[in-house]
Design an enzyme around this catalytic site. Sequence first.
Site, PDB file in Angstrom:
ATOM      1  N   HIS A  35       0.836  -1.193   0.000  1.00  0.00           N
ATOM      2  CA  HIS A  35       0.000   0.000   0.000  1.00  0.00           C
ATOM      3  C   HIS A  35       0.876   1.250   0.000  1.00  0.00           C
ATOM      4  O   HIS A  35       2.066   1.175   0.279  1.00  0.00           O
ATOM      5  CB  HIS A  35      -0.831   0.101   1.297  1.00  0.00           C
ATOM      6  CG  HIS A  35      -1.593  -1.103   1.689  1.00  0.00           C
ATOM      7  ND1 HIS A  35      -2.970  -1.170   1.611  1.00  0.00           N
ATOM      8  CD2 HIS A  35      -1.199  -2.292   2.214  1.00  0.00           C
ATOM      9  CE1 HIS A  35      -3.384  -2.335   2.067  1.00  0.00           C
ATOM     10  NE2 HIS A  35      -2.326  -3.036   2.431  1.00  0.00           N
ATOM     11  N   TYR A  36       0.263   2.406  -0.217  1.00  0.00           N
ATOM     12  CA  TYR A  36       0.852   3.654   0.257  1.00  0.00           C
ATOM     13  C   TYR A  36      -0.090   4.243   1.304  1.00  0.00           C
ATOM     14  O   TYR A  36      -1.274   3.933   1.329  1.00  0.00           O
ATOM     15  CB  TYR A  36       1.178   4.645  -0.858  1.00  0.00           C
ATOM     16  CG  TYR A  36       0.052   5.209  -1.703  1.00  0.00           C
ATOM     17  CD1 TYR A  36      -1.179   5.620  -1.176  1.00  0.00           C
ATOM     18  CD2 TYR A  36       0.254   5.415  -3.072  1.00  0.00           C
ATOM     19  CE1 TYR A  36      -2.168   6.179  -1.969  1.00  0.00           C
ATOM     20  CE2 TYR A  36      -0.735   5.964  -3.868  1.00  0.00           C
ATOM     21  CZ  TYR A  36      -1.934   6.359  -3.309  1.00  0.00           C
ATOM     22  OH  TYR A  36      -2.917   6.922  -4.099  1.00  0.00           O
ATOM     23  N   THR A  37       0.469   5.102   2.168  1.00  0.00           N
ATOM     24  CA  THR A  37      -0.331   5.624   3.268  1.00  0.00           C
ATOM     25  C   THR A  37      -1.363   6.649   2.804  1.00  0.00           C
ATOM     26  O   THR A  37      -2.434   6.767   3.398  1.00  0.00           O
ATOM     27  CB  THR A  37       0.572   6.268   4.337  1.00  0.00           C
ATOM     28  OG1 THR A  37       1.388   7.276   3.710  1.00  0.00           O
ATOM     29  CG2 THR A  37       1.452   5.222   4.998  1.00  0.00           C
ATOM     30  N   GLU A 100       2.756  -0.785   4.440  1.00  0.00           N
ATOM     31  CA  GLU A 100       2.390   0.575   4.042  1.00  0.00           C
ATOM     32  C   GLU A 100       3.664   1.377   3.784  1.00  0.00           C
ATOM     33  O   GLU A 100       4.549   1.450   4.646  1.00  0.00           O
ATOM     34  CB  GLU A 100       1.579   1.257   5.141  1.00  0.00           C
ATOM     35  CG  GLU A 100       0.186   0.698   5.350  1.00  0.00           C
ATOM     36  CD  GLU A 100      -0.882   1.408   4.517  1.00  0.00           C
ATOM     37  OE1 GLU A 100      -0.505   2.281   3.696  1.00  0.00           O
ATOM     38  OE2 GLU A 100      -2.064   1.079   4.696  1.00  0.00           O
ATOM     39  N   HIS A 142      -2.555  -3.069  -3.366  1.00  0.00           N
ATOM     40  CA  HIS A 142      -3.897  -2.869  -2.806  1.00  0.00           C
ATOM     41  C   HIS A 142      -4.904  -2.703  -3.933  1.00  0.00           C
ATOM     42  O   HIS A 142      -6.036  -3.188  -3.860  1.00  0.00           O
ATOM     43  CB  HIS A 142      -3.886  -1.641  -1.901  1.00  0.00           C
ATOM     44  CG  HIS A 142      -5.053  -1.556  -0.976  1.00  0.00           C
ATOM     45  ND1 HIS A 142      -5.305  -0.447  -0.189  1.00  0.00           N
ATOM     46  CD2 HIS A 142      -6.064  -2.433  -0.698  1.00  0.00           C
ATOM     47  CE1 HIS A 142      -6.404  -0.651   0.526  1.00  0.00           C
ATOM     48  NE2 HIS A 142      -6.878  -1.847   0.226  1.00  0.00           N
ATOM     49  N   ASP A 152      -3.617   2.403  -4.811  1.00  0.00           N
ATOM     50  CA  ASP A 152      -2.257   2.326  -4.284  1.00  0.00           C
ATOM     51  C   ASP A 152      -1.641   0.938  -4.435  1.00  0.00           C
ATOM     52  O   ASP A 152      -2.378  -0.045  -4.505  1.00  0.00           O
ATOM     53  CB  ASP A 152      -2.246   2.767  -2.812  1.00  0.00           C
ATOM     54  CG  ASP A 152      -3.164   1.938  -1.907  1.00  0.00           C
ATOM     55  OD1 ASP A 152      -4.353   1.796  -2.247  1.00  0.00           O
ATOM     56  OD2 ASP A 152      -2.691   1.447  -0.870  1.00  0.00           O
TER      57      ASP A 152
END
Length: 255
Positions: A35-37, A100, A142, A152
């Site tokens: 993921h990215y945050t 993340e 994700h 993401d």
Amino acid sequence: MSLLTPDSPLAQKVVPSPNQGERKGGRRPDILLVHYTGMRDAASALARLADPLAEVSCHYVVLENGRILQMVPEAARAWHAGASVWAGETDINSASIGIELVNPGHDGGYPDFPDAQVEATIRLGLDITSRWRIPAHRVLAHSDVSPGRKVDPGEKFPWESLHAAGLGHWTSPAPLGDGRSFGPGEEGQPIQALQAMLAMYGYGLDISGVFDPRTEAVVAAFQRHFRPALVDGVADASTITTLRDLIRSRPEPAA
């Protein structure tokens, strides 16, 4: 829950999150989900991932400088995937370990992922997949498991670099060019074949023969991961050829 010893020797600090539980049915993780945050900075992301009211978490956070923090034990079920599906599995939280990466995401300017962050993600991912024996084709974005709902870590994430280091499944994308393409509203056997191939790879998609909004979202998710030069949800010749090559190069499951 407090942690005394990180699962991965690469984790430099434990920042416990209360947002966790037991993996349902004793499920063993066999997906690594990236993921990215999508938040302004690391402090904001960590605060949210540890906030019981937010009801979200992950197993690891990788900072821009490559520092790795652990928030949930790997044996526990972190709350990072949300409504998702892959290869018929709908409880992705029970089936996965979530990483993340601190990045503000598409709504925050979407900067490139720093080299130190990518290198740390590779080291962490190799460690996790080795210990849990997670197959390369189950190292996912994700957006792969939640097409249309999540984007993401996005088209800038260097999946090819991960694969070159031994992490994840990849094939060189077929070049963009002329050729038959399929898009929203089209129907028929070619659409059915496209949907069948996407479902065969793992995407959650009904084989209806209609290029509906769900199909468009899945095609865009596929492009974002495997053919990032153009993410438009249209199944052009490059997208279809890349999908075929991925299916052909995926190892057969062990007997």
